[in-house]
Design an enzyme around this catalytic site. Structure first.
Site, PDB file in Angstrom:
ATOM      1  CG  PHE A  29     -10.649  -1.387   1.371  1.00 17.55           C
ATOM      2  CD1 PHE A  29     -10.090  -0.845   0.225  1.00 17.55           C
ATOM      3  CD2 PHE A  29     -11.727  -2.243   1.239  1.00 17.55           C
ATOM      4  CE1 PHE A  29     -10.598  -1.143  -1.031  1.00 17.55           C
ATOM      5  CE2 PHE A  29     -12.252  -2.547  -0.011  1.00 17.55           C
ATOM      6  CZ  PHE A  29     -11.676  -2.000  -1.150  1.00 17.55           C
ATOM      7  N   PRO A  30      -6.868  -0.079   4.366  1.00 15.34           N
ATOM      8  CG  PRO A  30      -4.605   0.472   4.135  1.00 15.34           C
ATOM      9  CD  PRO A  30      -5.745  -0.207   3.419  1.00 15.34           C
ATOM     10  CG  LEU A  31      -5.389   4.859   4.493  1.00 15.17           C
ATOM     11  CD1 LEU A  31      -4.824   5.862   3.490  1.00 15.17           C
ATOM     12  CD2 LEU A  31      -4.848   5.139   5.883  1.00 15.17           C
ATOM     13  CE1 TYR A  54      -7.551  -5.664  -7.388  1.00 18.86           C
ATOM     14  CE2 TYR A  54      -5.302  -4.948  -7.038  1.00 18.86           C
ATOM     15  CZ  TYR A  54      -6.485  -5.460  -6.548  1.00 18.86           C
ATOM     16  OH  TYR A  54      -6.582  -5.756  -5.209  1.00 18.86           O
ATOM     17  N   GLY A  66     -14.111   5.706   7.600  1.00 21.06           N
ATOM     18  CA  GLY A  66     -15.444   6.313   7.631  1.00 21.06           C
ATOM     19  C   GLY A  66     -15.651   7.349   8.714  1.00 21.06           C
TER      20      GLY A  66
END
Length: 298
Positions: free
Chosen positions: A221-223, A76, A226
């Site tokens: 990417f728990p949120l 990152y 879509g």
């Protein structure tokens, strides 16, 4: 709002069977200037923010709210994400667990290239120790398996560093049940970090296997749910019933899914951070869980 003072033992998981962490962590990946031009567009994760002041505020507020698990990676912003955490929080609270990942090259803003050469993995751990200003990395996860090298050699490099006291716990990312079991024959594995959320459930079998093995499952990417967040969806309906946000419902579903699930939502906003950490207090009833658990993206 969830704080260190109001958290309960039900909110806690023992990482590696010994290190206590509250189950809602924080993913630091988004605390970058994603494209290098200040727009935050895309997901290049290439540079540190030109002005880190807001990122520092988010990190410090996360700790104030009782977050104990921070997730980063050497890939990152070419290590600058790790350095940002140190700048904001060092010297660290005794109960803070910083998880980093090694095993990815970043030759350009759009390239993520797995590299599992054992010498490279050892080098990246050494750089992580420097950037995070610590003598031991709490959790080092193999960012991706590299098919060019035996899994045992890649995991073995991290196991060797664990034996030297430079790594406390070893984890994996984006693996299968079979790969997890092969790694566990080399060294204890504390965590698996795979893509999983309400809309992305391809790793159900691995999640359940981790529960049986006592391995933390860290969904990234728990949120990212879509279309499940659209008006009129099950997520939207449950959020309205509870007076909560759709993100809080998505996180709460993950927390209800199993006691070893440790979501690490990321954000650049203190307001969103506070909403996310409050999800641990959101109780879903059986009917709501059933509706959320059976809904699928159209």
């Amino acid at each position: 709002m969830t704080t260190a003072a109001t958290a309960t033992p039900d909110d806690v998981f023992l990482l590696g069977g010994e290190t206590s962490v509250r189950r809602v962590g924080f993913g630091a990946m988004r605390l970058t200037d994603a494209t290098g031009d200040g727009t935050q567009a895309g997901a290049r994760i290439w540079r540190a923010p030109a002005d880190p002041a807001d990122a520092v505020l988010v990190l410090r507020r996360a700790v104030e709210l009782g977050v104990q698990l921070l997730d980063t990676a050497d890939a990152y912003a070419l290590g600058e994400n790790e350095a940002l955490i140190a700048a904001a929080l060092h010297p660290y609270p005794e109960d803070l667990v910083i998880a980093t990942k090694v095993g990815h090259l970043r030759p350009s803003p759009t390239e993520w290239v797995p590299l599992g050469h054992p010498a490279y993995l050892r080098q990246q751990v050494e750089l992580g120790l420097r950037r995070l200003r610590t003598e031991t990395l709490d959790l080092v996860q193999l960012h991706r398996l590299d098919p060019a090298y035996p899994l045992a050699d890649q995991v073995g490099a991290l196991a060797e560093l664990r034996e030297q006291g430079k790594v406390r716990h070893v984890g994996l990312s984006e693996v299968t049940v079979e790969e997890l079991e092969e790694a566990r024959r080399v060294t204890p594995i504390a965590s698996v970090q795979n893509h999983y959320n309400l809309a992305e459930r391809h790793h159900e079998a691995l999640l359940d296997h981790c529960l049986d093995a006592g391995v933390a499952f860290i969904p990234f990417f728990p949120l990212a749910i879509g279309d499940l967040a659209r008006p009129g969806s099950a997520v939207d309906a449950v959020a309205a019933e509870l007076g909560a946000t759709r993100s809080q419902v998505a996180l709460s579903w993950l927390l209800h899914r199993a006691p070893h699930v440790l979501p690490i939502p990321g954000t650049t906003s203190v307001t969103h951070l506070e909403e996310n950490t409050a999800a641990v207090r959101l109780a879903l009833n059986d009917d709501q869980l059933q509706r959320l658990g059976t809904t699928l993206a159209p």
